[in-house]
Design a protein around this motif. Structure first.
Motif, PDB file in Angstrom:
ATOM      1  N   SER A 208      -4.304  -4.243  -9.212  1.00 33.98           N
ATOM      2  CA  SER A 208      -5.005  -3.000  -9.539  1.00 33.98           C
ATOM      3  C   SER A 208      -4.173  -1.780  -9.152  1.00 33.98           C
ATOM      4  CB  SER A 208      -6.351  -2.945  -8.814  1.00 33.98           C
ATOM      5  OG  SER A 208      -7.168  -4.037  -9.169  1.00 33.98           O
ATOM      6  N   GLY A 209      -3.522  -1.861  -7.994  1.00 31.66           N
ATOM      7  CA  GLY A 209      -2.690  -0.747  -7.556  1.00 31.66           C
ATOM      8  C   GLY A 209      -1.494  -0.535  -8.464  1.00 31.66           C
ATOM      9  N   ALA A 210      -0.890  -1.632  -8.918  1.00 30.92           N
ATOM     10  CA  ALA A 210       0.245  -1.521  -9.831  1.00 30.92           C
ATOM     11  C   ALA A 210      -0.176  -0.917 -11.163  1.00 30.92           C
ATOM     12  CB  ALA A 210       0.875  -2.897 -10.047  1.00 30.92           C
ATOM     13  N   ARG A 211      -1.380  -1.245 -11.615  1.00 34.12           N
ATOM     14  CA  ARG A 211      -1.874  -0.652 -12.871  1.00 34.12           C
ATOM     15  C   ARG A 211      -2.189   0.834 -12.667  1.00 34.12           C
ATOM     16  NH1 ARG A 211      -2.515  -4.594 -16.477  1.00 34.12           N
ATOM     17  NH2 ARG A 211      -2.947  -6.714 -15.738  1.00 34.12           N
ATOM     18  N   LEU A 212      -2.697   1.183 -11.501  1.00 33.03           N
ATOM     19  CA  LEU A 212      -3.017   2.583 -11.222  1.00 33.03           C
ATOM     20  C   LEU A 212      -1.753   3.448 -11.206  1.00 33.03           C
ATOM     21  CD1 LEU A 212      -5.052   4.790 -10.414  1.00 33.03           C
ATOM     22  CD2 LEU A 212      -4.800   4.041  -8.036  1.00 33.03           C
ATOM     23  N   THR A 213      -0.690   2.937 -10.585  1.00 32.33           N
ATOM     24  CA  THR A 213       0.553   3.703 -10.509  1.00 32.33           C
ATOM     25  C   THR A 213       1.432   3.505 -11.738  1.00 32.33           C
ATOM     26  OG1 THR A 213       1.730   1.905  -9.359  1.00 32.33           O
ATOM     27  CG2 THR A 213       0.560   3.525  -7.996  1.00 32.33           C
ATOM     28  N   GLY A 214       1.213   2.397 -12.461  1.00 36.72           N
ATOM     29  CA  GLY A 214       2.073   2.079 -13.606  1.00 36.72           C
ATOM     30  C   GLY A 214       3.459   1.624 -13.207  1.00 36.72           C
ATOM     31  N   ASP A 215       3.607   1.139 -11.944  1.00 34.72           N
ATOM     32  CA  ASP A 215       4.941   0.786 -11.442  1.00 34.72           C
ATOM     33  C   ASP A 215       4.849  -0.416 -10.501  1.00 34.72           C
ATOM     34  OD1 ASP A 215       7.571   0.757 -10.690  1.00 34.72           O
ATOM     35  OD2 ASP A 215       7.610   2.785  -9.885  1.00 34.72           O
ATOM     36  N   PRO A 216       4.706  -1.639 -11.052  1.00 31.50           N
ATOM     37  CA  PRO A 216       4.601  -2.830 -10.189  1.00 31.50           C
ATOM     38  C   PRO A 216       5.817  -3.033  -9.294  1.00 31.50           C
ATOM     39  CG  PRO A 216       4.029  -3.361 -12.467  1.00 31.50           C
ATOM     40  CD  PRO A 216       4.607  -1.990 -12.486  1.00 31.50           C
ATOM     41  N   LEU A 217       7.009  -2.684  -9.781  1.00 33.76           N
ATOM     42  CA  LEU A 217       8.221  -2.925  -9.006  1.00 33.76           C
ATOM     43  C   LEU A 217       8.311  -2.031  -7.773  1.00 33.76           C
ATOM     44  CD1 LEU A 217      10.912  -3.484 -11.807  1.00 33.76           C
ATOM     45  CD2 LEU A 217       9.587  -5.175 -10.513  1.00 33.76           C
ATOM     46  N   ALA A 218       7.666  -0.871  -7.806  1.00 33.83           N
ATOM     47  CA  ALA A 218       7.667  -0.008  -6.628  1.00 33.83           C
ATOM     48  C   ALA A 218       6.922  -0.679  -5.476  1.00 33.83           C
ATOM     49  CB  ALA A 218       7.022   1.335  -6.963  1.00 33.83           C
ATOM     50  N   LEU A 219       5.767  -1.275  -5.774  1.00 29.65           N
ATOM     51  CA  LEU A 219       5.018  -1.976  -4.734  1.00 29.65           C
ATOM     52  C   LEU A 219       5.768  -3.225  -4.279  1.00 29.65           C
ATOM     53  CD1 LEU A 219       2.563  -2.332  -2.948  1.00 29.65           C
ATOM     54  CD2 LEU A 219       1.354  -3.371  -4.884  1.00 29.65           C
ATOM     55  N   ALA A 220       6.398  -3.930  -5.210  1.00 30.12           N
ATOM     56  CA  ALA A 220       7.177  -5.109  -4.843  1.00 30.12           C
ATOM     57  C   ALA A 220       8.298  -4.741  -3.873  1.00 30.12           C
ATOM     58  CB  ALA A 220       7.750  -5.778  -6.091  1.00 30.12           C
ATOM     59  N   SER A 221       9.004  -3.667  -4.168  1.00 31.33           N
ATOM     60  CA  SER A 221      10.068  -3.202  -3.282  1.00 31.33           C
ATOM     61  C   SER A 221       9.520  -2.806  -1.920  1.00 31.33           C
ATOM     62  CB  SER A 221      10.804  -2.027  -3.922  1.00 31.33           C
ATOM     63  OG  SER A 221      11.790  -1.500  -3.059  1.00 31.33           O
ATOM     64  N   ALA A 222       8.367  -2.115  -1.913  1.00 34.18           N
ATOM     65  CA  ALA A 222       7.755  -1.699  -0.656  1.00 34.18           C
ATOM     66  C   ALA A 222       7.352  -2.911   0.183  1.00 34.18           C
ATOM     67  CB  ALA A 222       6.532  -0.829  -0.942  1.00 34.18           C
ATOM     68  N   LEU A 223       6.798  -3.944  -0.460  1.00 33.31           N
ATOM     69  CA  LEU A 223       6.380  -5.135   0.276  1.00 33.31           C
ATOM     70  C   LEU A 223       7.565  -5.843   0.922  1.00 33.31           C
ATOM     71  CD1 LEU A 223       3.673  -6.621  -2.130  1.00 33.31           C
ATOM     72  CD2 LEU A 223       3.292  -5.544   0.092  1.00 33.31           C
ATOM     73  N   ARG A 224       8.689  -5.877   0.231  1.00 34.25           N
ATOM     74  CA  ARG A 224       9.890  -6.495   0.821  1.00 34.25           C
ATOM     75  C   ARG A 224      10.302  -5.741   2.084  1.00 34.25           C
ATOM     76  NH1 ARG A 224      11.943  -6.263  -4.526  1.00 34.25           N
ATOM     77  NH2 ARG A 224      11.803  -8.256  -5.638  1.00 34.25           N
ATOM     78  N   LYS A 225      10.345  -4.423   2.002  1.00 38.81           N
ATOM     79  CA  LYS A 225      10.752  -3.621   3.158  1.00 38.81           C
ATOM     80  C   LYS A 225       9.747  -3.734   4.305  1.00 38.81           C
ATOM     81  CE  LYS A 225      13.448  -0.033   0.767  1.00 38.81           C
ATOM     82  NZ  LYS A 225      13.576   1.437   0.534  1.00 38.81           N
ATOM     83  N   ILE A 226       8.463  -3.720   3.964  1.00 37.50           N
ATOM     84  CA  ILE A 226       7.430  -3.823   4.992  1.00 37.50           C
ATOM     85  C   ILE A 226       7.511  -5.178   5.689  1.00 37.50           C
ATOM     86  CG2 ILE A 226       4.934  -3.924   5.375  1.00 37.50           C
ATOM     87  CD1 ILE A 226       4.664  -1.892   3.080  1.00 37.50           C
ATOM     88  N   GLU A 227       7.771  -6.235   4.929  1.00 43.25           N
ATOM     89  CA  GLU A 227       7.906  -7.566   5.523  1.00 43.25           C
ATOM     90  C   GLU A 227       9.020  -7.591   6.561  1.00 43.25           C
ATOM     91  OE1 GLU A 227       7.448 -11.958   5.652  1.00 43.25           O
ATOM     92  OE2 GLU A 227       6.162 -10.266   5.128  1.00 43.25           O
TER      93      GLU A 227
END
Length: 283
Positions: A208-227
């Motif tokens: 849902s968040g990726a659809r809201l922002t229109g940028d799934p890869l931004a969240l994917a990149s953020a999750l890698r860094k947060i991990e």
């Protein structure tokens, strides 16, 4: 949303039943009457103060546009795009990169980010994280999550109280009752979190968040860094933080202690893979 409301009612009812049974066991009829009052106060606190309990655990404070202009603008823009009320924005001084949403409904919601995440992520990645947390708000995940966290905090606190006031002599420590309370109530609090919080909610909020922002890869990149950030700077595994850990975008703990007992997070690698598939990537 109906399921979240039902889960919340079951949680509050279960807490009331436990408190009343303990009251009956300890004090008979008088104990039951006292337990009913305690149950009502506990349920009211869990429902109306759950956001404050979670924010207090992270020592978060409210911030505005002057202090955090980029974050404030991201939250405002995404809330406007979703045509929903803008939640309150909080900042935790914790250096570990993390974020969470809390509150009982979209009109009483709050989003908290740590100082560490503002230093680690760029604006595009922060937008992905905020979109994820707003999705928890709009999916009504935060009602069940916040109430469960508040109840777990209360139960864990009762365990600590039992350790110090469990009936032992001053020279002999807390005694058998205190030790038993701590051994039983800790797993009970963890089990409450595990039963009420589905891991699928993180996948749903990612999508849902990726659809809201229109940028799934931004969240994917953020999750890698947060991990990587949470592994490098794990939070101390105490009961107060553990009771709020399920709200966060990534598990803030490492190891196999109380943090693992309370964990409800799916593997980051699987979350990233799902987001990449949304963006059209194929492994």
């Amino acid at each position: 949303m109906r399921h979240n409301g039902l889960r919340t009612a079951v949680l509050l009812g279960a807490l009331s039943a436990v408190i009343i049974m303990v009251g009956a066991w300890l004090g008979g009829g008088v104990g039951v009457r006292i337990a009913v009052v305690i149950a009502l106060l506990g349920n009211g606190s869990a429902y109306f103060l759950s956001d404050r309990i979670a924010l207090s655990a992270m020592r978060a404070r409210p911030v505005g546009e002057v202090e955090q202009p980029i974050l404030y603008r991201i939250v405002r823009e995404l809330s406007t795009d979703a045509r929903r009320p803008m939640p309150r924005l909080y900042l935790s001084p914790t250096m570990q990169p993390n974020a969470f949403a809390t509150g009982r409904n979209p009109r009483n919601a709050a989003i908290c980010v740590t100082y560490g995440i503002t230093r680690l992520l760029d604006e595009r990645e922060l937008r992905g994280v905020i979109g994820h947390e707003l999705s928890h708000v709009y999916n009504r995940d935060i009602l069940t999550s916040s109430v469960a966290g508040a109840l777990a905090t209360m139960i864990t606190y009762l365990g600590y109280v039992g350790v110090f006031f469990g009936g032992g002599d001053d020279d002999e420590g807390p005694g058998f009752l205190g030790a038993l309370l701590m051994m039983v109530l800790g797993p009970v609090a963890a089990g409450m979190i595990q039963m009420s919080i589905s891991r699928s909610r993180e996948y749903q909020a990612d999508e849902s968040g990726a659809r809201l922002t229109g940028d799934p890869l931004a969240l994917a990149s953020a999750l890698r860094k947060i991990e990587m950030g949470t592994r490098g700077l794990p939070l101390p595994e105490n009961g107060r933080l553990a009771s709020a850990s399920h709200l966060m975008i990534a598990n803030p703990f490492q190891g196999s202690g109380i943090g693992r007992m309370f964990s409800t997070h799916p593997p980051t690698a699987e979350r990233v893979a799902r987001l990449e598939r949304m963006a059209g990537y194929r492994r």
